[in-house]
Design a protein around this motif. Sequence first.
Motif, PDB file in Angstrom:
ATOM      1  N   MET A   1       0.848  -1.175   0.000  1.00 57.00           N
ATOM      2  CA  MET A   1       0.000   0.000   0.000  1.00 57.00           C
ATOM      3  C   MET A   1       0.888   1.231   0.000  1.00 57.00           C
ATOM      4  O   MET A   1       1.992   1.210   0.515  1.00 57.00           O
ATOM      5  N   THR A   2       0.414   2.320  -0.573  1.00 56.63           N
ATOM      6  CA  THR A   2       1.235   3.517  -0.678  1.00 56.63           C
ATOM      7  C   THR A   2       1.488   4.119   0.690  1.00 56.63           C
ATOM      8  O   THR A   2       0.730   3.929   1.631  1.00 56.63           O
ATOM      9  N   SER A   3       2.561   4.898   0.784  1.00 59.11           N
ATOM     10  CA  SER A   3       2.908   5.498   2.065  1.00 59.11           C
ATOM     11  C   SER A   3       1.828   6.486   2.511  1.00 59.11           C
ATOM     12  O   SER A   3       1.572   6.620   3.706  1.00 59.11           O
ATOM     13  N   THR A 129      -8.853  -3.193   9.075  1.00 58.23           N
ATOM     14  CA  THR A 129      -8.549  -4.292   8.159  1.00 58.23           C
ATOM     15  C   THR A 129      -8.719  -3.786   6.729  1.00 58.23           C
ATOM     16  O   THR A 129      -9.462  -2.821   6.498  1.00 58.23           O
ATOM     17  N   PRO A 130      -8.044  -4.391   5.753  1.00 58.04           N
ATOM     18  CA  PRO A 130      -8.229  -3.950   4.372  1.00 58.04           C
ATOM     19  C   PRO A 130      -9.688  -4.043   3.931  1.00 58.04           C
ATOM     20  O   PRO A 130     -10.422  -4.933   4.359  1.00 58.04           O
ATOM     21  N   ASN A 131     -10.075  -3.126   3.092  1.00 58.13           N
ATOM     22  CA  ASN A 131     -11.383  -3.145   2.455  1.00 58.13           C
ATOM     23  C   ASN A 131     -11.209  -3.776   1.078  1.00 58.13           C
ATOM     24  O   ASN A 131     -10.621  -3.170   0.183  1.00 58.13           O
ATOM     25  N   ALA A 132     -11.720  -4.990   0.900  1.00 56.86           N
ATOM     26  CA  ALA A 132     -11.530  -5.721  -0.356  1.00 56.86           C
ATOM     27  C   ALA A 132     -12.120  -4.989  -1.552  1.00 56.86           C
ATOM     28  O   ALA A 132     -11.639  -5.144  -2.684  1.00 56.86           O
ATOM     29  N   GLU A 133     -13.133  -4.156  -1.317  1.00 58.47           N
ATOM     30  CA  GLU A 133     -13.747  -3.420  -2.420  1.00 58.47           C
ATOM     31  C   GLU A 133     -12.781  -2.436  -3.072  1.00 58.47           C
ATOM     32  O   GLU A 133     -12.937  -2.066  -4.236  1.00 58.47           O
ATOM     33  N   PHE A 134     -11.780  -1.995  -2.317  1.00 56.78           N
ATOM     34  CA  PHE A 134     -10.815  -0.996  -2.793  1.00 56.78           C
ATOM     35  C   PHE A 134      -9.683  -1.620  -3.610  1.00 56.78           C
ATOM     36  O   PHE A 134      -8.929  -0.915  -4.286  1.00 56.78           O
ATOM     37  N   ILE A 179     -11.327   4.456   6.062  1.00 55.26           N
ATOM     38  CA  ILE A 179     -10.069   5.176   6.303  1.00 55.26           C
ATOM     39  C   ILE A 179      -9.078   4.876   5.187  1.00 55.26           C
ATOM     40  O   ILE A 179      -9.262   3.964   4.394  1.00 55.26           O
ATOM     41  N   ALA A 180      -8.017   5.667   5.154  1.00 52.20           N
ATOM     42  CA  ALA A 180      -6.943   5.509   4.155  1.00 52.20           C
ATOM     43  C   ALA A 180      -7.491   5.674   2.742  1.00 52.20           C
ATOM     44  O   ALA A 180      -7.493   4.758   1.942  1.00 52.20           O
ATOM     45  N   GLY A 181      -7.957   6.871   2.465  1.00 55.08           N
ATOM     46  CA  GLY A 181      -8.552   7.154   1.170  1.00 55.08           C
ATOM     47  C   GLY A 181     -10.060   7.210   1.285  1.00 55.08           C
ATOM     48  O   GLY A 181     -10.627   6.756   2.283  1.00 55.08           O
ATOM     49  N   ALA A 182     -10.699   7.784   0.289  1.00 52.53           N
ATOM     50  CA  ALA A 182     -12.157   7.917   0.355  1.00 52.53           C
ATOM     51  C   ALA A 182     -12.746   7.950  -1.054  1.00 52.53           C
ATOM     52  O   ALA A 182     -12.986   9.001  -1.615  1.00 52.53           O
ATOM     53  N   HIS A 183     -12.961   6.767  -1.626  1.00 52.23           N
ATOM     54  CA  HIS A 183     -13.630   6.671  -2.925  1.00 52.23           C
ATOM     55  C   HIS A 183     -15.131   6.802  -2.682  1.00 52.23           C
ATOM     56  O   HIS A 183     -15.652   6.220  -1.731  1.00 52.23           O
ATOM     57  N   GLY A 187     -15.296   3.269  -0.935  1.00 53.48           N
ATOM     58  CA  GLY A 187     -14.848   3.543   0.428  1.00 53.48           C
ATOM     59  C   GLY A 187     -13.353   3.770   0.512  1.00 53.48           C
ATOM     60  O   GLY A 187     -12.720   4.220  -0.445  1.00 53.48           O
ATOM     61  N   GLY A 188     -12.776   3.462   1.654  1.00 50.08           N
ATOM     62  CA  GLY A 188     -11.345   3.647   1.860  1.00 50.08           C
ATOM     63  C   GLY A 188     -10.572   2.376   1.591  1.00 50.08           C
ATOM     64  O   GLY A 188     -11.132   1.294   1.455  1.00 50.08           O
ATOM     65  N   ALA A 189      -9.257   2.515   1.517  1.00 47.19           N
ATOM     66  CA  ALA A 189      -8.411   1.339   1.334  1.00 47.19           C
ATOM     67  C   ALA A 189      -8.534   0.401   2.520  1.00 47.19           C
ATOM     68  O   ALA A 189      -8.400  -0.815   2.389  1.00 47.19           O
ATOM     69  N   SER A 190      -8.798   0.982   3.690  1.00 48.81           N
ATOM     70  CA  SER A 190      -9.011   0.200   4.908  1.00 48.81           C
ATOM     71  C   SER A 190     -10.335   0.605   5.537  1.00 48.81           C
ATOM     72  O   SER A 190     -10.948   1.605   5.151  1.00 48.81           O
ATOM     73  N   GLN A 191     -10.742  -0.177   6.497  1.00 46.48           N
ATOM     74  CA  GLN A 191     -11.980   0.089   7.226  1.00 46.48           C
ATOM     75  C   GLN A 191     -11.686  -0.080   8.706  1.00 46.48           C
ATOM     76  O   GLN A 191     -10.840  -0.888   9.096  1.00 46.48           O
ATOM     77  N   MET A 192     -12.387   0.714   9.520  1.00 48.45           N
ATOM     78  CA  MET A 192     -12.115   0.711  10.956  1.00 48.45           C
ATOM     79  C   MET A 192     -13.418   0.564  11.732  1.00 48.45           C
ATOM     80  O   MET A 192     -14.416   1.212  11.417  1.00 48.45           O
TER      81      MET A 192
END
Length: 198
Positions: A1-3, A129-134, A179-183, A187-192
């Motif tokens: 994942m990007t920094s 955890t990662p969001n598989a949709e992203f 979290i970690a981005g917002a498409h 959604g985000g690259a991750s979810q919390m």
Amino acid sequence: MTSYLHEDRLQSVLSAIRASGAARVLDLGCGDGDLFVRLAVMPELSELVGLDICATSLDRLRAKLQRIDVQAGKVDVRHASMTDPSRDLAGYDCAVLLETIEHIDPGDLSRLERALFSVLRAQTIIVTTPNAEFNPLLGVPSHRMRHPDHRFEWDRARFRAWCGRAAKAAGYTAAFHDIAGAHPVLGGASQMAVFTRL
């Protein structure tokens, strides 16, 4: 994942910890300490315990801790499993699982749930955890996962279903955040999930 996404995820978790008002924190699956070293220098924390099953990662974490100014007696780093935690860790203010749940075999999720919600019972539990949709936005093919050690990657509906059931059974509420981005759609690259004990 990007920094950038990694930094965004760390900042989201740090903000959630601060919002909880926690002074005593568990970092479960702390690895080599991306989150742990940031927590170690937070003056509002009085006690910080990190657990991981990888001794090599813990060696790297200990080396990082030697290079920063940490209050004596504040941190404890243990070679241990989050699915079988020591009972002396029960009742902390906050327990954090930062991108770790997906490394657990699905057959062991019930053990993790029992450890988190029956044994440890922190006032606040934060799970990302990662969001598989992203994944398509990261160039991850549909037949693969982001990391070879991931045992699963959940979409947001699956993650929220697991968290909601676990929270209800254990007497917690659960709030969810992308979290970690917002498409706008993915959604985000991750979810919390932030669990709060009733």
